[in-house]
Design a protein around this motif. Structure first.
Motif, short mmCIF file in Angstrom:
data_model
loop_
_atom_site.label_atom_id
_atom_site.label_comp_id
_atom_site.label_asym_id
_atom_site.label_seq_id
_atom_site.Cartn_x
_atom_site.Cartn_y
_atom_site.Cartn_z
N ASP A 173 -3.55 -3.67 -18.91
CA ASP A 173 -2.40 -2.95 -19.48
C ASP A 173 -2.46 -1.47 -19.09
OD1 ASP A 173 -1.55 -5.26 -20.65
OD2 ASP A 173 -2.52 -4.85 -22.58
N GLY A 174 -1.31 -0.96 -18.70
CA GLY A 174 -1.24 0.45 -18.34
C GLY A 174 -1.63 0.74 -16.92
N LEU A 175 -1.79 -0.31 -16.12
CA LEU A 175 -2.16 -0.09 -14.72
C LEU A 175 -1.06 0.67 -13.99
CD1 LEU A 175 -3.91 -0.67 -12.17
CD2 LEU A 175 -2.54 -2.75 -11.89
N ARG A 176 -1.48 1.62 -13.19
CA ARG A 176 -0.55 2.39 -12.37
C ARG A 176 -1.05 2.32 -10.93
NH1 ARG A 176 2.80 7.11 -13.11
NH2 ARG A 176 2.67 8.56 -11.36
N VAL A 177 -0.18 1.91 -10.02
CA VAL A 177 -0.53 1.80 -8.61
C VAL A 177 0.40 2.71 -7.82
CG1 VAL A 177 -0.86 0.27 -6.64
CG2 VAL A 177 -1.20 -0.62 -8.96
N GLU A 178 -0.20 3.61 -7.07
CA GLU A 178 0.60 4.52 -6.25
C GLU A 178 0.26 4.28 -4.78
OE1 GLU A 178 0.57 8.67 -8.47
OE2 GLU A 178 -1.31 7.57 -8.70
N TYR A 179 1.30 4.22 -3.98
CA TYR A 179 1.11 4.09 -2.54
C TYR A 179 1.48 5.40 -1.86
CZ TYR A 179 0.51 -0.94 -3.03
OH TYR A 179 0.04 -2.17 -3.36
N PHE A 180 0.63 5.79 -0.92
CA PHE A 180 0.84 7.06 -0.21
C PHE A 180 0.81 6.85 1.30
CE2 PHE A 180 -0.85 8.45 -4.26
CZ PHE A 180 -0.21 9.67 -4.50
N ALA A 181 1.48 7.78 1.99
CA ALA A 181 1.28 7.96 3.42
C ALA A 181 0.95 9.43 3.60
CB ALA A 181 2.53 7.59 4.21
N GLY A 182 -0.30 9.73 3.88
CA GLY A 182 -0.71 11.13 3.92
C GLY A 182 -0.53 11.77 2.55
N THR A 183 0.24 12.84 2.50
CA THR A 183 0.49 13.51 1.21
C THR A 183 1.76 12.98 0.53
OG1 THR A 183 1.74 15.23 2.34
CG2 THR A 183 -0.62 15.63 1.99
N ARG A 184 2.45 12.11 1.22
CA ARG A 184 3.74 11.63 0.70
C ARG A 184 3.56 10.41 -0.20
NH1 ARG A 184 7.87 9.54 5.05
NH2 ARG A 184 6.46 10.85 6.22
N LYS A 185 4.09 10.50 -1.40
CA LYS A 185 4.04 9.35 -2.30
C LYS A 185 5.18 8.41 -1.94
CE LYS A 185 2.73 10.16 -6.46
NZ LYS A 185 2.65 10.59 -7.87
N LEU A 186 4.81 7.17 -1.64
CA LEU A 186 5.83 6.21 -1.19
C LEU A 186 6.43 5.42 -2.36
CD1 LEU A 186 3.93 4.77 1.91
CD2 LEU A 186 5.69 6.54 1.90
N LYS A 187 5.57 5.06 -3.30
CA LYS A 187 6.05 4.21 -4.38
C LYS A 187 5.04 4.24 -5.53
CE LYS A 187 9.24 0.94 -5.31
NZ LYS A 187 10.69 1.03 -5.05
N VAL A 188 5.54 4.12 -6.74
CA VAL A 188 4.67 4.01 -7.91
C VAL A 188 5.02 2.70 -8.61
CG1 VAL A 188 3.99 5.03 -10.12
CG2 VAL A 188 4.60 6.51 -8.19
N LEU A 189 4.00 1.89 -8.88
CA LEU A 189 4.19 0.65 -9.61
C LEU A 189 3.49 0.74 -10.95
CD1 LEU A 189 3.45 -1.99 -6.80
CD2 LEU A 189 5.67 -1.07 -7.50
N LYS A 190 4.14 0.26 -11.98
CA LYS A 190 3.52 0.24 -13.30
C LYS A 190 3.50 -1.20 -13.78
CE LYS A 190 5.19 4.86 -14.35
NZ LYS A 190 6.15 5.68 -15.12
#
Lengths: 351, 108
Positions: B49-66
């Motif tokens: 519960d409360g998991l947060r997944v962030e995808y990046f390319a370099g310094t750019r945040k591509l997507k956040v999943l909750k």
């Protein structure tokens, strides 16, 4: 989804025990299903690995002579490799693979014949100087193509680099080749060569990445060399190399060197996946150090000097964790000098 | 040290030889995608519960999943080499995957 050919599956038990005494756990009813039909419909439509064949390249080979030597072993053969259709003015940088002659074609080492001294020639060439077309280069060559980087290599010491590119300019007809700045890397003894190249030609070195050779070159006090971005990549199980780097980091900070390092954990004397960090490091160094409109056809390119405070610091005290930290150099207030200087946030993230 | 499963991004990536100086194996493809075209990424790691997944390319945040889903479709990236990685956060513990460097190439 597209997975590597080898997949590890982790199983974890939550709860049980007192948190101190090891608990024996047996997984006895585990089943994994592989979708015989391959990727799901959504993926099949949207996800395609895309790697068109690498265009035909031209390899130029020169016969050069090491100054101050006598006898047959004074000769060596540098090579230049670039896309056959590339306009010379489009060359932005050289990737100098010091001490190396490795080229991969169709997954196999390109065959070379060995002569006296540092002479090597492609088996397909009749003479010790000339040119030939090369097809089937490794797909990673596209990275160099995309960024206007050509490759210079050969079995010769960095002391001969200036002569090497002079002779390659003669053979290829690319007169301004000696004025093109370079990125330099190599592994093991060739890693030492790459550090040495930065010492010999700091004004031409955009960045250096010595691999699996400790903190090669770190004993220098030459401010011009210390200002050339370096990245030492070492294997954590490779003898003394990691210990050498850990010892060198505080001393390099004292000297305000624009140098960093990164271990490959549980790796012995192998290059392993060092390119995953080296290439972003090199590309960022090019972005930061090549002036806008730099044109070596008009003469040597003056590289932009980087400032220590504009970089990032990788905190080596955290690099063995699953969440290594890096902070902007100008914001760092820690006392530890176990830090690796990195040229930008992008490199820090990859680090 | 975190007790969570290690965060790993699943993407074709050569793991290196166990001998020195060998070339990449025949038929191995590095990580290449077509530029400016949607692509899918999958990571694995912590679950709860409360998991947060962030995808990046370099310094750019591509997507956040909750939530617990690690699978995501992303917009295509522009031509060039991008270092793609995932960051997971669960219960205040953050983990970073190794990056994979992917060359996005424009179709001629």
């Amino acid at each position: 989804m597209l997975l590597p050919h080898k997949v590890w599956v982790g199983l974890k038990v939550m709860g049980g025990g007192d948190g101190k005494t090891p608990v024996s756990v047996t997984f006895d009813r585990v089943a994994l299903t592989i979708e015989a039909a391959g990727p799901g419909g959504e993926t099949a439509k949207a996800f395609r690995e895309y790697h068109p064949p690498v265009e035909t390249h031209r390899l130029y080979l020169a016969k050069a002579e090491a100054a101050g030597r006598k006898g047959d072993d004074r000769f060596f053969s540098p090579f230049l490799l670039l896309p056959k259709g590339m306009k010379p003015a489009a060359i932005r940088a050289i990737l100098y693979t010091a001490g190396s002659k490795e080229i991969t074609v169709e997954g196999k080492l390109f065959p070379w014949d060995k002569g006296t001294g540092g002479l090597r020639k492609p088996t397909a060439m009749a003479d010790w100087e000339g040119a030939l077309d090369v097809d089937g280069l490794d797909p990673s060559t596209q990275i160099l193509v995309h960024y206007g980087v050509v490759r210079v290599g050969g079995y010769f010491a960095p002391e001969q680099y200036a002569e090497a590119v002079r002779q390659l300019a003669r053979v290829s007809g690319i007169a301004h080749l000696p004025d093109v700045p370079f990125l330099v890397t190599g592994a093991s003894f060739a890693g030492g060569y790459s550090a040495r190249a930065a010492q010999l030609y700091p004004e031409k070195t955009i960045a250096a990445a010595p691999v699996i050779i400790g903190a090669a070159g770190a004993d220098t006090a030459d401010a011009e060399v210390l200002a050339v971005p370096h990245l030492h990549v070492i294997g954590s199980r490779d003898g003394v190399h990691l210990a050498q780097v850990e010892k060198a980091l505080p001393a390099l900070r004292e000297k305000h060197a624009l140098w960093g390092a990164a271990p490959m954990w549980r790796v012995y004397h192998r290059q392993h996946k060092s390119n995953a960090l080296i290439f972003p490091f090199f590309l960022e160094a090019m972005r930061l150090r090549l002036p806008a409109g730099a044109d070596p056809t008009n003469g040597p390119v003056t590289l932009t000097a980087l400032k220590e405070q504009d970089g990032w610091l990788g905190l080596a005290d955290t690099w063995e964790t699953n969440a290594p930290r890096a902070v902007p150099a100008r914001e760092y207030r820690g006392e530890s000098k176990n830090v690796a200087w990195l040229p930008s946030e992008t490199v820090a993230r990859v680090w | 040290m975190s007790e969570n499963p290690k965060t790993v991004i699943h993407f074709p990536s050569f793991e290196g030889h166990d001998t020195f100086g060998h070339p990449a194996p025949h038929g191995w493809h590095n990580s290449f995608l077509e530029a400016d075209r949607p692509f899918e990424l999958v990571a694995s790691g912590a679950v709860g519960d409360g998991l947060r997944v962030e995808y990046f390319a370099g310094t750019r945040k591509l997507k956040v999943l909750k939530g617990t889903d690690y699978r995501v479709m992303l917009e295509g990236l522009e031509p060039g080499l991008h270092a793609v990685y995932a960051v997971t956060t669960l219960g205040g513990t953050t983990e970073i995957s190794r990056p994979v460097t992917v060359l996005f190439q424009a179709r001629p």
